[in-house]
Write a protein that holds these residues in place. Sequence first.
Motif, PDB file in Angstrom:
ATOM      1  N   ASN A 224       0.837  -1.206   0.000  1.00 61.17           N
ATOM      2  CA  ASN A 224       0.000   0.000   0.000  1.00 61.17           C
ATOM      3  C   ASN A 224       0.866   1.248   0.000  1.00 61.17           C
ATOM      4  OD1 ASN A 224       0.793   0.464   2.672  1.00 61.17           O
ATOM      5  ND2 ASN A 224      -1.127  -0.273   3.561  1.00 61.17           N
ATOM      6  N   ASN A 225       0.237   2.407   0.057  1.00 57.53           N
ATOM      7  CA  ASN A 225       0.989   3.657  -0.059  1.00 57.53           C
ATOM      8  C   ASN A 225       1.757   4.024   1.203  1.00 57.53           C
ATOM      9  OD1 ASN A 225       0.291   4.187  -2.754  1.00 57.53           O
ATOM     10  ND2 ASN A 225      -1.674   5.065  -2.148  1.00 57.53           N
ATOM     11  N   HIS A 226       1.564   3.283   2.287  1.00 53.79           N
ATOM     12  CA  HIS A 226       2.383   3.460   3.493  1.00 53.79           C
ATOM     13  C   HIS A 226       3.612   2.555   3.466  1.00 53.79           C
ATOM     14  CE1 HIS A 226      -0.887   5.824   5.059  1.00 53.79           C
ATOM     15  NE2 HIS A 226      -1.717   4.805   5.046  1.00 53.79           N
ATOM     16  N   GLY A 227       3.723   1.713   2.453  1.00 52.26           N
ATOM     17  CA  GLY A 227       4.837   0.778   2.374  1.00 52.26           C
ATOM     18  C   GLY A 227       4.588  -0.523   3.100  1.00 52.26           C
ATOM     19  N   ASP A 228       3.346  -0.761   3.555  1.00 49.37           N
ATOM     20  CA  ASP A 228       2.995  -2.026   4.201  1.00 49.37           C
ATOM     21  C   ASP A 228       2.845  -3.093   3.123  1.00 49.37           C
ATOM     22  OD1 ASP A 228       2.829  -0.538   6.564  1.00 49.37           O
ATOM     23  OD2 ASP A 228       0.670  -0.216   6.314  1.00 49.37           O
ATOM     24  N   VAL A 229       3.429  -4.267   3.364  1.00 47.05           N
ATOM     25  CA  VAL A 229       3.480  -5.329   2.366  1.00 47.05           C
ATOM     26  C   VAL A 229       2.764  -6.568   2.896  1.00 47.05           C
ATOM     27  CG1 VAL A 229       5.004  -6.833   1.009  1.00 47.05           C
ATOM     28  CG2 VAL A 229       5.693  -4.463   1.520  1.00 47.05           C
ATOM     29  N   VAL A 230       1.963  -7.206   2.041  1.00 43.31           N
ATOM     30  CA  VAL A 230       1.392  -8.505   2.382  1.00 43.31           C
ATOM     31  C   VAL A 230       1.926  -9.546   1.419  1.00 43.31           C
ATOM     32  CG1 VAL A 230      -0.704  -7.699   3.503  1.00 43.31           C
ATOM     33  CG2 VAL A 230      -0.695  -8.023   1.022  1.00 43.31           C
ATOM     34  N   GLY A 231       2.035 -10.775   1.925  1.00 44.40           N
ATOM     35  CA  GLY A 231       2.552 -11.847   1.096  1.00 44.40           C
ATOM     36  C   GLY A 231       2.257 -13.192   1.698  1.00 44.40           C
ATOM     37  N   ILE A 268      -3.905  -5.378  -0.117  1.00 49.53           N
ATOM     38  CA  ILE A 268      -4.017  -4.522   1.067  1.00 49.53           C
ATOM     39  C   ILE A 268      -4.284  -3.091   0.603  1.00 49.53           C
ATOM     40  CG2 ILE A 268      -1.503  -4.162   1.140  1.00 49.53           C
ATOM     41  CD1 ILE A 268      -1.759  -3.942   4.217  1.00 49.53           C
ATOM     42  N   ASN A 269      -5.146  -2.372   1.337  1.00 49.31           N
ATOM     43  CA  ASN A 269      -5.374  -0.961   1.014  1.00 49.31           C
ATOM     44  C   ASN A 269      -4.703  -0.069   2.050  1.00 49.31           C
ATOM     45  OD1 ASN A 269      -7.075  -0.927   3.266  1.00 49.31           O
ATOM     46  ND2 ASN A 269      -8.975  -0.857   2.070  1.00 49.31           N
ATOM     47  N   ASP A 270      -4.850   1.244   1.900  1.00 45.52           N
ATOM     48  CA  ASP A 270      -4.156   2.175   2.789  1.00 45.52           C
ATOM     49  C   ASP A 270      -4.737   2.200   4.198  1.00 45.52           C
ATOM     50  OD1 ASP A 270      -2.501   2.822   0.714  1.00 45.52           O
ATOM     51  OD2 ASP A 270      -3.429   4.761   0.271  1.00 45.52           O
ATOM     52  N   ARG A 271      -5.922   1.651   4.392  1.00 46.40           N
ATOM     53  CA  ARG A 271      -6.523   1.546   5.715  1.00 46.40           C
ATOM     54  C   ARG A 271      -6.017   0.316   6.456  1.00 46.40           C
ATOM     55  NH1 ARG A 271     -12.690   1.916   3.894  1.00 46.40           N
ATOM     56  NH2 ARG A 271     -13.091   1.476   6.105  1.00 46.40           N
TER      57      ARG A 271
END
Length: 332
Positions: A224-231, A268-271
């Motif tokens: 997402n735009n905060h740099g949070d990554v899912v995988g 993932i979204n920004d929320r």
Amino acid sequence: MMSITAATRLFAAGAAVAVLAVAVAPASAAAAAGSAWKAADLGSLTGGCCSSAAGINDRGDVVGESSTGTVWDPSHAVLWRHGRVIDLGAPGGGNSYATAINDAGVVVGHSDGLGATRWFNGRATALGTLGGGYTIATAVNNRGEIVGFSEVPGGMQHAFLWRAGIMSDLGAPSGGYTRALGINDVGQVVGESSSDGMNSVPVLWDRGVMRVLDSRSGRALDVNNHGDVVGQYSAGFLEAFLWQHGRITILALPAEPAPTPTFIVSAINDRGQVAGAGRAHAAIWQDGVFTTLPDLAGGSSGTGINERGQIAGYAYTAQGGSGNPTAVLWTH
């Protein structure tokens, strides 16, 4: 954000492995599918079998693929907009499918005739190759930057970034491969990297520099735009993970302490809302809480999520995950 997911055909040298703090998400009991969430069958080109959604933008436009006849007939990339199923076509013949769409309506994916393909305003454009054969575009951001992967001479796959008509090779370890699977509006790219041509690790490219997020086998699917990554890890118990600022949280299902068969993540979204599937049903995770989404009849999976929390995916039309898949939009 906007990336290829498990619903579609998803089937580096010098990078430092990050020092990780690993936690298990404190999951509360999964909420039963309730009246707060509604599932809408998006239909198909023929009104029958079969379709699957892969991505959604903030306007609520959904993209994916639909059969053009029976289950044995070719599939075409499609756009669902305002209740209509729009055939994006298969340039050059054969099959095509869309993987992602941005807020401007730029759609990306793959077509047998063009390889990695960009659709916009009714026109399909080939993005090119890195010198090999197969190419696919997996994600697009709101700046119009597109990522994916392409074969190079010799047959290995390299991640690419396409910007303003130019496809740039993001590189790969000698003898290995890389695949780019997601991109955010800042231009950070996530995916996987393999040094032996078989096993891969989740990675993030930031301003052209690749960073290994964990040494465990797996892939990063979205950012997402905060740099949070899912995988997802690809060995052992196939755990889902959330990477935030060097810290990894395992997304274990409620009442199943990790490591166990767990949440299958897609986006993932920004929320911080994560879409995917748990126990063969579409689900959403946020702040440690899993909510199971309603099915149509059989199993289901969420594959994309926008900033409004709308989720695109697919569901089966018969009990037990059998029957034909159909594209679905979940709203809250």
